[in-house]
Design an enzyme around this catalytic site. Structure first.
Site, PDB file in Angstrom:
ATOM      1  N   ARG A 125      -6.879  -7.508   0.929  1.00  0.00           N
ATOM      2  CA  ARG A 125      -5.693  -6.696   0.618  1.00  0.00           C
ATOM      3  C   ARG A 125      -5.940  -5.340   1.259  1.00  0.00           C
ATOM      4  NH1 ARG A 125      -1.669  -5.525  -3.457  1.00  0.00           N
ATOM      5  NH2 ARG A 125      -1.391  -7.780  -3.416  1.00  0.00           N
TER       6      ARG A 125
ATOM      7  N   HIS B 179       2.709 -10.965   2.608  1.00  0.00           N
ATOM      8  CA  HIS B 179       1.924 -11.354   1.439  1.00  0.00           C
ATOM      9  C   HIS B 179       2.153 -12.862   1.299  1.00  0.00           C
ATOM     10  CE1 HIS B 179      -0.125 -11.409  -2.235  1.00  0.00           C
ATOM     11  NE2 HIS B 179       0.620 -10.626  -2.981  1.00  0.00           N
TER      12      HIS B 179
ATOM     13  N   LYS C  46     -16.691   6.164   2.186  1.00  0.00           N
ATOM     14  CA  LYS C  46     -17.553   7.133   2.877  1.00  0.00           C
ATOM     15  C   LYS C  46     -17.405   7.001   4.381  1.00  0.00           C
ATOM     16  CE  LYS C  46     -20.798   6.702  -0.920  1.00  0.00           C
ATOM     17  NZ  LYS C  46     -21.676   5.598  -1.342  1.00  0.00           N
TER      18      LYS C  46
ATOM     19  N   ARG D  62      -3.714  -7.898 -10.539  1.00  0.00           N
ATOM     20  CA  ARG D  62      -3.184  -9.242 -10.755  1.00  0.00           C
ATOM     21  C   ARG D  62      -3.459 -10.172  -9.570  1.00  0.00           C
ATOM     22  NH1 ARG D  62       2.643  -9.661 -12.077  1.00  0.00           N
ATOM     23  NH2 ARG D  62       2.253  -7.956 -13.487  1.00  0.00           N
ATOM     24  N   THR D  63      -3.289  -9.674  -8.358  1.00  0.00           N
ATOM     25  CA  THR D  63      -3.553 -10.536  -7.203  1.00  0.00           C
ATOM     26  C   THR D  63      -5.043 -10.853  -7.100  1.00  0.00           C
ATOM     27  OG1 THR D  63      -1.660  -9.587  -6.055  1.00  0.00           O
ATOM     28  CG2 THR D  63      -3.256 -10.767  -4.710  1.00  0.00           C
TER      29      THR D  63
END
Lengths: 428, 306, 201
Positions: free
Chosen positions: B106, B134, B84, B56-57
């Protein structure tokens, strides 16, 4: 082979010449001369016994990209040290006679400081069963300090056995005091700053609870206990209480815990990530007082070199630890000497005499006196300069003091009468 | 406006108000239009760098950037070179070398956007970092409150739930305080950080006592795994003591609103009939998220006077 | 002895290009031109002389009050109210990178919209033409007018795009280094237009 040190001030007191011959101090007085001797002009410099570190990570074997016995020895000599205890959390772990002898031999080959291996308390630092402590004690490395540093010997029964067992060879267990269940996910000191920065909290109680437990155990079994990197005001209180009750406990504080606070975490730069974490201003003050009154016996650097990739990352992914050997004395000057908390004899006591005694190093931590081993340093206390990480001798660059102006410069260090540092530069 | 949006904590009142006002103008400019797109950021590239799943973000930022005509690259750390072992720094420098003007990040580690901002030349927008902040969520929440209640000054906001692990809570505490709201946090003591006493909030443990004086109730998501770590005894007990059900909603003043940053645990922290009630702004919050993120991207990327 | 710097600057400053009275006369003249053009271009049988078809859209900041003034004068002259709107062009500018972000202003169109109508964009100064281009782009996203025209208070030349005004209050030859400073009572507390040389404030 002889060296005459002209005009130094032993312990910061009256100026005198010192004659070093065949590894010993053979004369102290005015206008000494000796045919063929090298002359070192030490006018205005303070002479102190060579420093002894109870807590150094040299990373060899295993992480030679971060530090080697040789590069770490050079950093130590430049910091005024003549002996360092090399912590056991190498790869392989220093939990056998073979590994400790290898580290000891590498130190002798480097020849810059006496590298004294610390043996692991438990096999692989896993905290499950005792390593062969006696074999390490009996080896060429003559191990007397045992520590799982980086990990706490958390099991109270195992800790009790370790404390008891090393009595047989006058050893000491150096505990990394951290209750592991209370520090799951911990990233920094738990308090107002961790609450705001959203970094997992490392509560002071996790250190203090283990110290409290261990001083009770040490008192009960009559064994020696050494507490690594004490970082909280509460720990100082517990140590003071234990000492007043006659428990054979000693403790060390790191230079960074004497100077820096958790405010450093605000930048999220993991050069300030360390275990135990930087604490609050009140803790810093209590640690300085504890070191001043002798509750804390020694300064231990917890010199912890890390490769760039282990620090140039997000905070949580970075490895904890910071460099310390080259700036330890400067930080003590800044935090203890200049504020008047410790005089030069006090510095010699906390950075040389007591750590050598804790590690049972007979040839170190001796006074500046005729007949004693010629392990000493010359310091210019008036020098002030900003720390340049690029100029450090350590193979790593994770100095928390980068760009910070600190007092004092080690001009020369002598190990058994031979200069390891001259004019502020390593001789080899 | 500054170059980065790293935390709500460093927005002053003028900055925060500028974002909200800009969002309001954008909303008005787009209202009723068939073409929802503006040419403002044509030729700019925005990278959505997501080290955690948050559909959603990510979609909200993607839509915001696209409505401003920016090119958008979605870079999910999963299955990429990051998994990796490539470092955050190398990833960021690679993306910047490819010409990104802004990185929306994020990350599960608190402070990761701050580190990025030290390494890259472009703008960095924090889309949620660990348990830290946030900030765009708080901005859209503030926008929604102002939209519903007409003001933020003096508004009484009660934040309920896992404040300890919530980046939404941290951002809202700082931003709402900056904007003049009176914030109360209510949670079991285990889910409040040690040090919360230094925050500009009132702390309470009793939800029923806080509700009659609330203009806004903001419910925080409670993760089931907290239960296993003994933060509270059981989901049922949590719900009984800290869940917002119809009975508790009835104790709210008439015009109070109920907010949730999503995703919701219906039946846990919020009852279905509350989430779907007229008081609920949950759908508004989603829509406002796009508008507020457009405002943020415009203000950060629009350009700086040379 | 003290020297009054205010007096000194008054002596050196050029007189305004347009005074408050001049601005009022110019607005009246353009209002009349708009009435005539609306009537002549109106579809056959249009009500109110084509004025119902007309929308005056101001470009903020100073185009917006100018549009309202023009509408008020048209109403005074004809008795017919004219639709007014504003279109903020900030999000359509192509020079954000160099000129920097600024606060957005209001975009508001009349309820009847602009589709199929005669839109006259209103701005204070016509210079490079880039603001008008941005306004045209914005209008394209807002609807499909029958025709778009442009009215400006001052045309100072130096166009960078193929754009011209349909209604001009005053043509003012300038050099690029000069600035044209328009003040309107609604925004600045006073009506006047000045030409400033580089360095003047």
């Amino acid at each position: 082979m002889s060296v005459i040190i002209k005009g130094a001030r032993p312990y910061g007191e009256d100026a005198a010449d010192l004659l070093l011959t065949d590894g010993r101090i053979t004369a102290i007085g005015d206008r000494l001369s000796s045919p063929g001797a090298d002359v070192v002009d030490a006018t205005g410099l303070v002479a102190l016994p060579g420093l002894v570190d109870l807590h150094t990570h040299l990373r060899e074997p295993g992480r030679e990209d971060a530090e080697t016995v040789e590069t770490g020895s050079r950093a130590a000599a430049l910091g005024g040290f003549t002996a360092v205890h090399a912590m056991a959390n190498t790869d392989p772990v220093a939990d056998t006679a073979g590994v400790v002898e290898q580290v000891w031999r590498l130190g002798q080959e480097a020849g810059l400081v006496d590298v004294v291996p610390v043996g692991a308390v438990t096999v692989g630092l896993r905290g499950e069963r005792l390593a062969e402590l006696g074999a390490m004690a009996d080896s060429a490395a003559r191990v007397r300090v045992f520590s799982d540093d980086g990990h706490c010997v958390a099991d109270p029964a195992l800790m009790r056995r370790a404390l008891e067992y090393v009595k047989a060879f006058d050893g000491v267990v150096a505990q990394h005091a951290e209750e592991p269940r209370l520090t799951v996910g911990a990233q920094m000191n738990e308090g107002e700053r961790s609450a705001r920065l959203g970094l997992g909290g490392w509560p002071a109680a996790a250190e203090e609870a283990v110290i409290a437990r261990d001083v009770l155990l040490a008192g009960h079994v009559g064994a020696r206990l050494h507490v690594c990197h004490v970082s909280t005001a509460g720990s100082v209180d517990i140590l003071r209480w234990a000492k007043s009750r006659g428990v054979q406990v000693t403790a060390e504080v790191t230079p960074h815990h004497l100077l820096l606070t958790d405010e450093c975490a605000e930048t999220y730069d993991p050069v300030f990530k360390v275990n135990p974490p930087l604490r609050t201003e009140a803790d810093v003050q209590a640690l300085r007082e504890g070191l001043a009154d002798g509750t804390i016996d020694a300064v231990g650097t917890d010199h912890a070199p890390h490769a760039v990739e282990d620090k140039e990352s997000e905070w949580a992914a970075a490895r904890p630890g910071m460099l310390g050997l080259e700036q330890a004395l400067s930080v003590v000057l800044e935090t203890m000497v200049e504020p008047g908390l410790l005089d030069w004899r006090g510095v010699a006591d906390r950075m040389s005499v007591r750590p050598a005694a804790i590690g049972r190093l007979g040839a170190h931590g001796r006074p500046l006196a005729v007949g004693e081993p010629a392990n000493l340093l010359l310091l210019d206390p008036t020098h002030r300069a900003a720390v340049d990480p690029a100029a450090l001798a350590s193979r790593s660059r994770n100095s928390p003091y980068a760009g910070r102006e600190l007092p004092g410069r080690v001009v020369a260090t002598f190990l058994r009468g031979t200069a390891t540092v001259l004019d502020g530069k390593a001789t080899r | 406006m500054r170059k980065h949006l790293l935390e709500a904590g460093d927005l002053d009142r003028a900055d925060a108000t500028l974002v909200l006002d800009t969002a309001a103008q954008i909303e008005a400019a787009l209202a009723g239009r068939e073409v929802k797109k503006l040419p403002t950021l044509r030729g700019r590239t925005v990278v959505n760098l997501f080290f955690e799943d948050s559909t959603r973000t990510r979609i909200s930022f993607e839509l915001a950037a696209k409505r401003l005509s920016a090119d958008v690259i979605n870079f999910s750390a999963k299955g990429s070179s990051v998994s990796k072992g490539e470092s955050l720094k190398d990833t960021a420098l690679t993306l910047e070398a490819m010409g990104s003007d802004a990185i929306v990040v994020r990350h599960p580690a608190s402070g990761a956007p701050h580190r990025l901002a030290q390494w890259v030349k472009g703008s960095v927008v924090n889309a949620g970092d660990g348990t830290h902040e946030h900030p765009t969520q708080a901005l859209l929440d503030a926008y929604t409150i102002r939209q519903r209640l007409g003001r933020l000054d003096g508004v009484r906001v009660v934040l309920v739930g896992d404040v300890l692990h919530s980046r939404v809570a941290r951002s809202n505490v700082w931003l709402l305080h900056t904007l003049g709201a009176e914030v109360t946090v209510v949670a079991p003591p285990t889910l409040l950080p040690v040090g919360v006493g230094s925050w500009p909030v009132t702390v309470g443990y009793d939800l029923d006592a806080a509700l009659p004086k609330a203009d806004v109730v903001m419910m925080l998501r409670v993760q089931a795994e907290r239960m296993n770590a003994s933060f509270f005894p059981s989901a049922r007990e949590y719900s009984r003591r800290y869940g917002l059900d119809a009975r508790r909603m009835a104790a709210l003043p008439d015009d109070a609103i109920v907010m949730h940053p999503g995703p919701m645990n219906r039946g846990m922290e919020i009852a279905a009939e509350v989430a779907d009630s007229v008081r609920s702004t949950i759908v508004d919050q989603v829509g406002n998220g796009v508008t507020v993120r457009m405002a943020v991207l415009y203000l950060l990327l629009g350009g700086s006077p040379s | 002895m003290t020297m009054s710097s205010e007096l000194f600057s008054d002596l050196s400053a050029p007189p305004p290009l347009l005074t408050g009275d001049d601005v009022a006369r110019v607005v009246d003249r353009v209002a009349h031109q708009l009435i005539e053009r609306a009537a002549s271009s109106a579809p056959d049988g249009a009500a109110d002389g084509g004025l119902a078809d007309l929308v005056l859209v101001g470009i903020p900041t100073r185009g917006a009050p100018l549009a309202r003034r023009l509408a008020a004068r048209i109403e005074a002259f004809t008795g017919t109210a004219v639709d007014v709107g504003t279109v903020d062009i900030t999000l359509y500018r192509d020079d954000l990178r160099t000129r920097g972000v600024r606060a957005l202003e209001e975009t508001r169109l009349p309820a009847a919209g602009i589709d199929g109508r005669l839109v006259v964009l209103i701005d204070d100064v016509l210079f490079s033409g880039r603001s008008v281009r941005a306004a045209l782009d914005a209008l394209r996203d807002l609807g499909r007018p029958r025709a778009v025209q442009l009215a400006v208070l001052v045309d100072r030349g130096h166009r960078e795009l193929p754009i011209r005004a349909d209604y001009v209050g005053k043509n003012v030859p300038t050099s690029r280094a000069q600035q044209v400073r328009v003040k309107l009572a609604e925004v600045d507390g006073v009506d006047e237009v000045r030409v400033l040389n580089g360095g003047d404030r």
